[in-house]
Design an enzyme around this catalytic site. Structure first.
Site, mmCIF file in Angstrom:
data_model
loop_
_atom_site.group_PDB
_atom_site.id
_atom_site.type_symbol
_atom_site.label_atom_id
_atom_site.label_comp_id
_atom_site.label_asym_id
_atom_site.label_seq_id
_atom_site.Cartn_x
_atom_site.Cartn_y
_atom_site.Cartn_z
ATOM 1 C CE LYS A 10 -4.223 -2.134 2.573
ATOM 2 N NZ LYS A 10 -4.826 -1.937 3.857
ATOM 3 C CE1 TYR A 50 -9.053 -2.619 0.721
ATOM 4 C CE2 TYR A 50 -8.265 -0.651 -0.151
ATOM 5 C CZ TYR A 50 -7.885 -1.909 0.349
ATOM 6 O OH TYR A 50 -6.921 -1.987 0.712
ATOM 7 C CG ASN A 127 -3.124 -2.745 7.359
ATOM 8 O OD1 ASN A 127 -3.109 -2.076 6.166
ATOM 9 N ND2 ASN A 127 -4.329 -3.370 7.694
ATOM 10 C CG HIS A 130 -5.337 -6.114 -0.401
ATOM 11 N ND1 HIS A 130 -6.410 -6.250 0.316
ATOM 12 C CD2 HIS A 130 -5.163 -6.616 -1.446
ATOM 13 C CE1 HIS A 130 -7.220 -6.956 -0.408
ATOM 14 N NE2 HIS A 130 -6.712 -7.585 -1.398
ATOM 15 C CD GLU A 141 -8.553 -8.929 -3.641
ATOM 16 O OE1 GLU A 141 -9.248 -8.460 -2.792
ATOM 17 O OE2 GLU A 141 -7.271 -9.327 -3.213
HETATM 18 P P1 GDP Z 1 -7.362 -7.198 5.674
HETATM 19 O O1 GDP Z 1 -7.762 -8.257 4.863
HETATM 20 O O2 GDP Z 1 -6.691 -7.546 6.984
HETATM 21 O O3 GDP Z 1 -6.572 -6.006 4.826
HETATM 22 O O4 GDP Z 1 -8.749 -6.416 6.246
HETATM 23 P P2 GDP Z 1 -10.099 -5.894 5.892
HETATM 24 O O5 GDP Z 1 -10.107 -6.717 4.279
HETATM 25 O O6 GDP Z 1 -11.184 -6.278 6.791
HETATM 26 O O7 GDP Z 1 -10.151 -4.657 5.660
HETATM 27 C C1 GDP Z 1 -9.462 -3.796 4.470
HETATM 28 C C2 GDP Z 1 -8.591 -2.502 5.275
HETATM 29 O O8 GDP Z 1 -9.385 -1.664 5.884
HETATM 30 C C3 GDP Z 1 -7.335 -3.080 6.410
HETATM 31 O O9 GDP Z 1 -6.445 -3.448 5.916
HETATM 32 C C4 GDP Z 1 -7.505 -1.752 7.168
HETATM 33 O O10 GDP Z 1 -6.441 -1.022 6.348
HETATM 34 C C5 GDP Z 1 -8.776 -0.960 7.164
HETATM 35 N N1 GDP Z 1 -9.464 -1.299 8.425
HETATM 36 C C6 GDP Z 1 -9.953 -2.365 8.597
HETATM 37 N N2 GDP Z 1 -10.943 -2.448 9.826
HETATM 38 C C7 GDP Z 1 -10.703 -0.781 9.976
HETATM 39 C C8 GDP Z 1 -10.944 -0.079 11.356
HETATM 40 O O11 GDP Z 1 -12.019 -0.588 12.003
HETATM 41 N N3 GDP Z 1 -10.948 0.964 11.438
HETATM 42 C C9 GDP Z 1 -9.888 1.655 10.319
HETATM 43 N N4 GDP Z 1 -9.526 2.821 10.560
HETATM 44 N N5 GDP Z 1 -9.291 0.863 9.391
HETATM 45 C C10 GDP Z 1 -9.728 -0.439 9.071
HETATM 46 MG MG MG Z 2 -9.359 -8.056 3.171
#
Ligand code: GDP
Ligand code: MG
Length: 163
Positions: A10, A50, A127, A130, A141
């Site tokens: 990212k 997304y 973080n 992705h 994707e």
């Molecule tokens: P991943 O698969 O571990 O990347 O997690 P997800 O697909 O559930 O979420 C996508 C991205 O959204 C995450 O990598 C974070 O950058 C962001 N994100 C997810 N949950 C939160 C949250 O509760 N708060 C914030 N600020 N960002 C979040």
């Molecule tokens: Mg994810």
């Protein structure tokens, strides 16, 4: 089963000059890079990446912040191939929240931000990575980020010496 998965470094990972360090972790595990490129995504690509699925799982607030975050700078898109690579890559990446991601994982070693801090600061949690969440997500994707011609089949030492 040998499969392919999508990783995006990212914008925070690129701006922190961690591209080489992060890629090394995947290479060290024997995962094969079969496609790689730097792209500055536009809003249209971000919306396709997304999808509404994020809204369902994480809410509209998170999706809105993510859509903004993804286009803040270039990303490095990587297609990795290996045994159960979707699951293995997510193990190497670590859990979503850097604060609780275990040490030894990319998110646990190179960041420490919490959900609460990111939410309070009105941003998606930076973080670094992705990684596709499951095989279906990986297929769709990879179709979004790579054309078939951009993915290559070749042998690494792991193919002849390890697997
Ligand atoms: P991943 O698969 O571990 O990347 O997690 P997800 O697909 O559930 O979420 C996508 C991205 O959204 C995450 O990598 C974070 O950058 C962001 N994100 C997810 N949950 C939160 C949250 O509760 N708060 C914030 N600020 N960002 C979040
Ligand atoms: Mg994810």
């Amino acid at each position: 089963m040998i499969e392919r998965t999508l990783v995006l470094l990212k914008p925070d990972a690129v701006k922190r000059c961690l591209i080489g360090t992060i890629i090394t972790r995947f290479e060290n595990a024997g995962l094969k890079i079969v496609g790689m490129k730097m792209i500055w995504a536009d809003n249209e690509r971000a919306l396709k990446h997304y999808t509404e699925d994020i809204t369902i799982r994480r809410g509209q607030f998170v999706r809105d912040k993510l859509l903004k975050f993804l286009v803040e700078g270039p990303v490095v898109a990587i297609c990795l191939e290996g045994i159960d690579s979707v699951e293995v890559v997510r193990k190497i990446v670590g859990s979503t929240e850097p604060k609780t991601a275990p040490p030894g994982t990319i998110r646990g070693d190179f960041a420490h931000m919490s959900y609460t801090y990111a939410d309070n600061n009105n941003r998606a949690i930076p973080n670094l990575i992705h990684a596709s969440g499951n095989r279906e997500e990986a297929i769709s994707e990879l179709g979004l980020w790579f054309s078939d011609k951009e993915l290559h089949s070749y042998n690494t030492v792991h193919d002849s010496q390890v697997i």
